[in-house]
Design a protein around this motif. Structure first.
Motif, PDB file in Angstrom:
ATOM      1  N   LEU A 107       0.831  -1.211   0.000  1.00 31.43           N
ATOM      2  CA  LEU A 107       0.000   0.000   0.000  1.00 31.43           C
ATOM      3  C   LEU A 107       0.862   1.257   0.000  1.00 31.43           C
ATOM      4  O   LEU A 107       0.551   2.235  -0.695  1.00 31.43           O
ATOM      5  N   ASN A 108       1.942   1.247   0.792  1.00 35.23           N
ATOM      6  CA  ASN A 108       2.862   2.392   0.800  1.00 35.23           C
ATOM      7  C   ASN A 108       3.409   2.655  -0.598  1.00 35.23           C
ATOM      8  O   ASN A 108       3.477   3.807  -1.047  1.00 35.23           O
ATOM      9  N   GLN A 112       2.660   5.931  -2.772  1.00 33.23           N
ATOM     10  CA  GLN A 112       3.758   6.793  -3.205  1.00 33.23           C
ATOM     11  C   GLN A 112       3.764   6.941  -4.725  1.00 33.23           C
ATOM     12  O   GLN A 112       4.026   8.025  -5.247  1.00 33.23           O
ATOM     13  N   GLU A 113       3.456   5.878  -5.434  1.00 30.31           N
ATOM     14  CA  GLU A 113       3.398   5.957  -6.897  1.00 30.31           C
ATOM     15  C   GLU A 113       2.287   6.905  -7.345  1.00 30.31           C
ATOM     16  O   GLU A 113       2.476   7.697  -8.266  1.00 30.31           O
ATOM     17  N   HIS A 117       4.533  10.946  -2.744  1.00 27.39           N
ATOM     18  CA  HIS A 117       5.092  11.176  -1.409  1.00 27.39           C
ATOM     19  C   HIS A 117       4.646  10.071  -0.473  1.00 27.39           C
ATOM     20  O   HIS A 117       3.761   9.279  -0.796  1.00 27.39           O
ATOM     21  N   VAL A 118       5.275  10.050   0.694  1.00 29.80           N
ATOM     22  CA  VAL A 118       5.001   9.037   1.700  1.00 29.80           C
ATOM     23  C   VAL A 118       3.541   9.138   2.178  1.00 29.80           C
ATOM     24  O   VAL A 118       2.964  10.221   2.202  1.00 29.80           O
ATOM     25  N   PHE A 119       2.968   7.980   2.515  1.00 25.54           N
ATOM     26  CA  PHE A 119       1.642   7.937   3.139  1.00 25.54           C
ATOM     27  C   PHE A 119       1.792   8.479   4.552  1.00 25.54           C
ATOM     28  O   PHE A 119       2.484   7.894   5.377  1.00 25.54           O
ATOM     29  N   LEU A 120       1.190   9.619   4.817  1.00 30.04           N
ATOM     30  CA  LEU A 120       1.311  10.266   6.120  1.00 30.04           C
ATOM     31  C   LEU A 120       0.004  10.134   6.876  1.00 30.04           C
ATOM     32  O   LEU A 120      -1.054  10.516   6.366  1.00 30.04           O
ATOM     33  N   ARG A 138      -7.640   5.983   1.366  1.00 32.58           N
ATOM     34  CA  ARG A 138      -7.068   7.230   0.841  1.00 32.58           C
ATOM     35  C   ARG A 138      -6.497   7.073  -0.555  1.00 32.58           C
ATOM     36  O   ARG A 138      -6.341   8.064  -1.269  1.00 32.58           O
ATOM     37  N   LEU A 139      -6.219   5.862  -0.996  1.00 34.04           N
ATOM     38  CA  LEU A 139      -5.770   5.656  -2.373  1.00 34.04           C
ATOM     39  C   LEU A 139      -6.838   6.081  -3.375  1.00 34.04           C
ATOM     40  O   LEU A 139      -6.522   6.379  -4.525  1.00 34.04           O
TER      41      LEU A 139
END
Length: 175
Positions: A107-108, A112-113, A117-120, A138-139
């Motif tokens: 998922l990360n 990011q793709e 950016h990083v999943f925050l 959130r994707l």
């Protein structure tokens, strides 16, 4: 100088030399603009005043400032080695199954793709499953909606870290 009614930890923060205060704020949030804005507002009479200033600073971060802030956060499931704050904040993943950790890694990478950016997420108090479910959900966000979600999550993280910074009974310490 701060008044006698200012909580001890906050008074200590208010009285730090500028470079030490800036370093402490950078431990809270990697955005230079955010840290400088809070630094400029010292002294803070109450923790509430500090939190309000932090919220205001977070709300005005540019896209580049948000990118800088996010660059200071490791991916969920991969806290930085030797970073007790990162490990503490992500403790919900520490006891996760290997399957859940692998799923979070996937998922990360997908996140990011898509967003660059990083999943925050404010991971404090969340289980590994809750973080995984949030990443899945959130994707589906648009980049614009996700940017505002990131801003909200960053604000939550910053408040938790600021609270630790200004605890009355402790000296400033690495977050």
């Amino acid at each position: 100088m701060t008044s006698a009614s200012t909580p001890q930890g906050l008074a200590r923060f208010n009285d730090l030399e500028e470079s030490a205060a800036l370093a402490a704020l950078h431990e809270v949030c990697a955005s230079t603009a955010w840290a400088r804005r809070l630094l400029a507002g010292r002294p803070y009479p109450t923790a509430g005043d500090l939190y309000a200033a932090a919220d205001a600073a977070t709300s005005t971060l540019t896209a580049a400032d948000l990118d800088e802030a996010m660059a200071g956060h490791p991916p969920i499931g991969g806290p930085r080695l030797g970073d007790p704050a990162s490990a503490r904040e992500q403790s919900g993943m520490a006891s996760a199954s290997d399957r859940l950790k692998a799923e979070m890694l996937e998922l990360n990478l997908a996140y990011q793709e898509k967003f660059g950016h990083v999943f925050l997420i404010c991971a404090t108090g969340r289980t590994g499953e809750q973080m995984r479910d949030a990443a899945r959900e959130r994707l589906d966000n648009t980049p614009e909606r996700e940017r505002e979600t990131v801003r909200t999550e960053l604000g939550r993280i910053n408040r938790i870290r600021l609270a630790r910074l200004v605890e009355a009974d402790r000296q400033p310490r690495p977050l």
